[in-house]
Write an enzyme that holds these catalytic residues in place. Structure first.
Site, PDB file in Angstrom:
ATOM      1  N   ARG A 113       0.809  -1.229   0.000  1.00 44.90           N
ATOM      2  CA  ARG A 113       0.000   0.000   0.000  1.00 44.90           C
ATOM      3  C   ARG A 113       0.840   1.276   0.000  1.00 44.90           C
ATOM      4  NH1 ARG A 113      -3.022  -3.300   3.241  1.00 44.90           N
ATOM      5  NH2 ARG A 113      -4.826  -4.091   2.100  1.00 44.90           N
ATOM      6  N   LYS A 135       4.060  11.610 -10.937  1.00 43.96           N
ATOM      7  CA  LYS A 135       3.196  10.752 -11.761  1.00 43.96           C
ATOM      8  C   LYS A 135       3.895   9.424 -11.986  1.00 43.96           C
ATOM      9  CE  LYS A 135       0.725  13.998 -14.724  1.00 43.96           C
ATOM     10  NZ  LYS A 135       0.515  14.293 -16.153  1.00 43.96           N
ATOM     11  N   GLU A 177      11.658  19.146 -24.496  1.00 44.71           N
ATOM     12  CA  GLU A 177      10.838  19.420 -23.303  1.00 44.71           C
ATOM     13  C   GLU A 177      11.371  20.675 -22.582  1.00 44.71           C
ATOM     14  OE1 GLU A 177       8.023  17.926 -22.259  1.00 44.71           O
ATOM     15  OE2 GLU A 177       8.042  15.892 -23.102  1.00 44.71           O
ATOM     16  N   LYS A 219       9.075  22.996 -13.566  1.00 44.60           N
ATOM     17  CA  LYS A 219       8.260  21.819 -13.224  1.00 44.60           C
ATOM     18  C   LYS A 219       7.940  21.839 -11.726  1.00 44.60           C
ATOM     19  CE  LYS A 219       6.370  17.767 -14.234  1.00 44.60           C
ATOM     20  NZ  LYS A 219       6.549  16.432 -14.744  1.00 44.60           N
ATOM     21  N   GLU A 229      -2.930  18.214 -11.905  1.00 42.41           N
ATOM     22  CA  GLU A 229      -3.305  18.594 -13.262  1.00 42.41           C
ATOM     23  C   GLU A 229      -4.656  19.300 -13.359  1.00 42.41           C
ATOM     24  OE1 GLU A 229      -3.008  16.505 -17.575  1.00 42.41           O
ATOM     25  OE2 GLU A 229      -1.388  16.280 -16.159  1.00 42.41           O
ATOM     26  N   ARG A 233      -1.168  22.982 -14.085  1.00 47.73           N
ATOM     27  CA  ARG A 233      -0.292  21.880 -14.513  1.00 47.73           C
ATOM     28  C   ARG A 233      -0.501  21.568 -15.995  1.00 47.73           C
ATOM     29  NH1 ARG A 233       1.865  16.561 -11.137  1.00 47.73           N
ATOM     30  NH2 ARG A 233       3.112  15.780 -12.851  1.00 47.73           N
ATOM     31  N   ASN A 237       1.444  20.667 -20.833  1.00 48.71           N
ATOM     32  CA  ASN A 237       1.040  19.868 -21.996  1.00 48.71           C
ATOM     33  C   ASN A 237       1.212  20.617 -23.318  1.00 48.71           C
ATOM     34  OD1 ASN A 237       0.385  17.684 -20.425  1.00 48.71           O
ATOM     35  ND2 ASN A 237      -1.752  18.276 -20.194  1.00 48.71           N
ATOM     36  N   HIS A 240       1.738  18.720 -26.487  1.00 50.80           N
ATOM     37  CA  HIS A 240       1.425  17.321 -26.209  1.00 50.80           C
ATOM     38  C   HIS A 240       0.109  16.857 -26.822  1.00 50.80           C
ATOM     39  CE1 HIS A 240       4.850  17.641 -23.617  1.00 50.80           C
ATOM     40  NE2 HIS A 240       4.721  16.404 -23.182  1.00 50.80           N
ATOM     41  N   HIS A 244       0.846  13.753 -28.874  1.00 52.49           N
ATOM     42  CA  HIS A 244       0.310  12.431 -28.528  1.00 52.49           C
ATOM     43  C   HIS A 244      -0.391  11.797 -29.729  1.00 52.49           C
ATOM     44  CE1 HIS A 244       0.176  13.419 -23.965  1.00 52.49           C
ATOM     45  NE2 HIS A 244       1.257  12.735 -24.271  1.00 52.49           N
ATOM     46  N   HIS A 257       9.241  10.390 -27.637  1.00 56.62           N
ATOM     47  CA  HIS A 257       8.233  11.295 -27.077  1.00 56.62           C
ATOM     48  C   HIS A 257       8.575  12.772 -27.327  1.00 56.62           C
ATOM     49  CE1 HIS A 257       5.308  13.004 -24.367  1.00 56.62           C
ATOM     50  NE2 HIS A 257       6.290  13.612 -23.723  1.00 56.62           N
TER      51      HIS A 257
HETATM   52  N1  LIG Z   1       5.765  10.491 -15.045  1.00 56.35           N
HETATM   53  C1  LIG Z   1       5.818  11.543 -15.827  1.00 56.35           C
HETATM   54  O1  LIG Z   1       5.460  12.664 -15.442  1.00 56.35           O
HETATM   55  C2  LIG Z   1       6.358  11.378 -17.208  1.00 56.35           C
HETATM   56  C3  LIG Z   1       6.690  12.505 -17.958  1.00 56.35           C
HETATM   57  C4  LIG Z   1       7.241  12.329 -19.223  1.00 56.35           C
HETATM   58  C5  LIG Z   1       7.435  11.062 -19.716  1.00 56.35           C
HETATM   59  N2  LIG Z   1       7.102   9.971 -18.970  1.00 56.35           N
HETATM   60  C6  LIG Z   1       7.315   8.603 -19.486  1.00 56.35           C
HETATM   61  O2  LIG Z   1       8.696   8.423 -19.722  1.00 56.35           O
HETATM   62  C7  LIG Z   1       8.863   7.413 -20.690  1.00 56.35           C
HETATM   63  C8  LIG Z   1       9.969   7.815 -21.647  1.00 56.35           C
HETATM   64  O3  LIG Z   1      11.154   8.019 -20.918  1.00 56.35           O
HETATM   65  P1  LIG Z   1      12.588   8.184 -21.612  1.00 56.35           P
HETATM   66  O4  LIG Z   1      12.465   9.043 -22.784  1.00 56.35           O
HETATM   67  O5  LIG Z   1      13.530   8.545 -20.539  1.00 56.35           O
HETATM   68  O6  LIG Z   1      12.840   6.737 -22.215  1.00 56.35           O
HETATM   69  P2  LIG Z   1      13.488   5.412 -21.570  1.00 56.35           P
HETATM   70  O7  LIG Z   1      13.202   5.313 -20.148  1.00 56.35           O
HETATM   71  O8  LIG Z   1      13.057   4.293 -22.443  1.00 56.35           O
HETATM   72  O9  LIG Z   1      15.054   5.638 -21.792  1.00 56.35           O
HETATM   73  C9  LIG Z   1      15.567   5.682 -23.103  1.00 56.35           C
HETATM   74  C10 LIG Z   1      16.731   4.708 -23.289  1.00 56.35           C
HETATM   75  O10 LIG Z   1      17.929   5.248 -22.730  1.00 56.35           O
HETATM   76  C11 LIG Z   1      18.552   4.305 -21.869  1.00 56.35           C
HETATM   77  N3  LIG Z   1      19.279   5.096 -20.870  1.00 56.35           N
HETATM   78  C12 LIG Z   1      18.763   5.709 -19.780  1.00 56.35           C
HETATM   79  N4  LIG Z   1      19.702   6.447 -19.181  1.00 56.35           N
HETATM   80  C13 LIG Z   1      20.852   6.307 -19.889  1.00 56.35           C
HETATM   81  C14 LIG Z   1      22.146   6.843 -19.781  1.00 56.35           C
HETATM   82  N5  LIG Z   1      22.450   7.721 -18.817  1.00 56.35           N
HETATM   83  N6  LIG Z   1      23.081   6.473 -20.700  1.00 56.35           N
HETATM   84  C15 LIG Z   1      22.744   5.618 -21.711  1.00 56.35           C
HETATM   85  N7  LIG Z   1      21.525   5.095 -21.882  1.00 56.35           N
HETATM   86  C16 LIG Z   1      20.581   5.444 -20.979  1.00 56.35           C
HETATM   87  C17 LIG Z   1      17.391   3.494 -21.366  1.00 56.35           C
HETATM   88  O11 LIG Z   1      17.776   2.252 -20.858  1.00 56.35           O
HETATM   89  C18 LIG Z   1      16.538   3.374 -22.626  1.00 56.35           C
HETATM   90  O12 LIG Z   1      17.033   2.367 -23.461  1.00 56.35           O
HETATM   91  C19 LIG Z   1       7.524   7.211 -21.347  1.00 56.35           C
HETATM   92  O13 LIG Z   1       6.983   5.981 -20.949  1.00 56.35           O
HETATM   93  C20 LIG Z   1       6.671   8.358 -20.810  1.00 56.35           C
HETATM   94  O14 LIG Z   1       5.311   8.014 -20.688  1.00 56.35           O
HETATM   95  C21 LIG Z   1       6.579  10.116 -17.731  1.00 56.35           C
HETATM   96 ZN   LIG Z   2       6.284  15.253 -22.391  1.00 55.55          ZN
END
Ligand SMILES: NC(=O)c1ccc[n+]([C@@H]2O[C@H](COP(=O)([O-])OP(=O)(O)OC[C@H]3O[C@@H](n4cnc5c(N)ncnc54)[C@H](O)[C@@H]3O)[C@@H](O)[C@H]2O)c1
Ligand SMILES: [Zn+2]
Length: 353
Positions: A113, A135, A177, A219, A229, A233, A237, A240, A244, A257
């Site tokens: 939990r 999030k 971003e 942020k 949001e 917040r 977007n 986005h 999206h 993304h």
């Molecule tokens: N929670 C939120 O508020 C929020 C906001 C934006 C995006 N997201 C989510 O984030 C995800 C995308 O994240 P991302 O773009 O970081 O992609 P990711 O987590 O897939 O990372 C991209 C790649 O880089 C590699 N990697 C990570 N750090 C590294 C480093 N220092 N050196 C070499 N390789 C490295 C990872 O293993 C992966 O293969 C999506 O699922 C999206 O929905 C969440």
């Molecule tokens: Zn984004």
């Protein structure tokens, strides 16, 4: 050391932006502590794990990738935590990109939990976006991020040094971003990105630290004012809504993304000019800065009408209305709904052309 306070009804915490911040992990541990579970991917662990290996009770590897951001992986991780003696006094350390952030954060949100999580984001996107704000969640077959929870971390340790090993394309995707943050709220950040693309792209430390801190500050401010949001917040977007749609239209495979957001920001900017909210000089400045960090992958085969149809299905649709975040100047936006469909289509097509 730039440190940004995030104050939410759930918890107040610091997001620290500092070279070497990763070494502060033990300072973030709660007083009552049993096991420390680091959830990470093998690539990140092999590159950067040595810095925290001595503080982990267990390192749990997650396969990574959008297709593995699923409840089944959450269950598997939780089972392994129970097997290794995890209890209510355990802590999760989320060590990786946005995907690890979301999955490990959701494991922490739901394990027994809810136990604390410390975020150590290792992609630029995760550092400036995913790791701050609480999030967490996973995808369903029906769509992205449809199951999740707000679970604010104990702390966020943002170490720009780890970005040295990030593939260049992932780094550029994160930069979009940061451009977004400049457009919505920080003209100075925007102009820095405009003036110094060579320093930014070469990861010159002083410049990188400044732009990351600039984005994290925004942020942190926005999330502090509005954890869940509401209207404020939603300014995050910007780009986005249409971004999206582009990601969904290409099955999340062609664009990262941030790249989709770059496209979405261009379309929203074109729309703002058409609705009379933005002057053409500012529209050109936004276009120019986005172009400085491009290009994004080719848009072959993507059509305006198909993207427009996707918009209707966007989950941010409220009572049948699509919301757009439109820039009104460099550093300011407004949220609108009920925009004429014809103007939306025209704006998308202008960017596709
Ligand atoms: N929670 C939120 O508020 C929020 C906001 C934006 C995006 N997201 C989510 O984030 C995800 C995308 O994240 P991302 O773009 O970081 O992609 P990711 O987590 O897939 O990372 C991209 C790649 O880089 C590699 N990697 C990570 N750090 C590294 C480093 N220092 N050196 C070499 N390789 C490295 C990872 O293993 C992966 O293969 C999506 O699922 C999206 O929905 C969440
Ligand atoms: Zn984004």
């Amino acid at each position: 050391m730039p440190s940004f306070r995030v104050e939410t009804p759930q918890r107040a915490y610091e997001a620290i932006v500092e070279r070497g911040a990763i070494h502060r992990l033990t300072q973030c541990f709660p007083k009552r502590l049993s096991k420390v579970f680091v959830i990470t991917t093998e690539d990140v662990w092999n590159l950067h794990g040595a810095a925290i290996a001595g503080h982990a009770s267990e390192v749990l590897f997650f396969p990574g990738g959008e297709s593995r951001k699923r409840l089944s992986e959450v269950e598997a991780l939780a089972e392994r935590m129970v097997g290794a003696g995890g209890d209510r006094a355990s802590v999760v350390v989320a060590f990786g990109g946005g995907i690890v952030n979301d999955v490990a954060g959701f494991v922490a949100a739901t394990f027994m939990r809810g136990i604390p999580v410390i975020q150590i984001p290792t992609t630029l996107l995760a550092q400036v976006d995913a790791a701050v704000g609480g999030k967490t969640g996973v995808n369903l077959v029906s769509g992205k991020n449809l199951v999740g929870s707000f679970h604010q971390p104990l702390a966020v340790l943002i170490d720009p040094d780890v970005l040295r090993t990030l593939p260049e394309r992932e780094y550029r995707a994160g930069l979009y971003e940061i451009i977004k943050c400049g457009v919505i709220r920080d003209p100075e950040l925007f102009h820095l990105l405009d003036r110094c693309p060579e320093n930014v792209l070469a990861q010159e430390p002083e410049t990188v630290d400044r732009i990351i801190a600039g984005a994290v500050r925004i942020k942190a401010e926005v999330v502090s004012a509005d954890e869940r949001e509401g209207d404020l917040r939603r300014i995050l977007n910007f780009g986005h809504t249409i971004g999206h749609a582009l990601e969904a239209e290409t099955q999340y495979t062609r664009f990262l993304h941030g790249e989709a957001v770059a496209f979405g920001m261009r379309a929203a900017t074109a729309l703002a000019e058409r609705t009379g909210d933005l002057d053409s000089g500012s529209r050109k400045s936004i276009e120019r800065v986005i172009a400085r960090y491009g290009p994004i992958p080719a848009l072959d085969g993507i059509t305006g009408p198909r993207l427009a149809a996707r918009l209707a299905a966007d989950k941010k649709t409220v009572q049948g209305q699509v919301h757009f975040v439109l820039p009104v100047k460099i550093g300011g936006v407004k949220i609108v709904s009920g925009v004429d469909d014809r103007l939306v289509l025209e704006s998308i097509e202008a960017v596709l052309a």
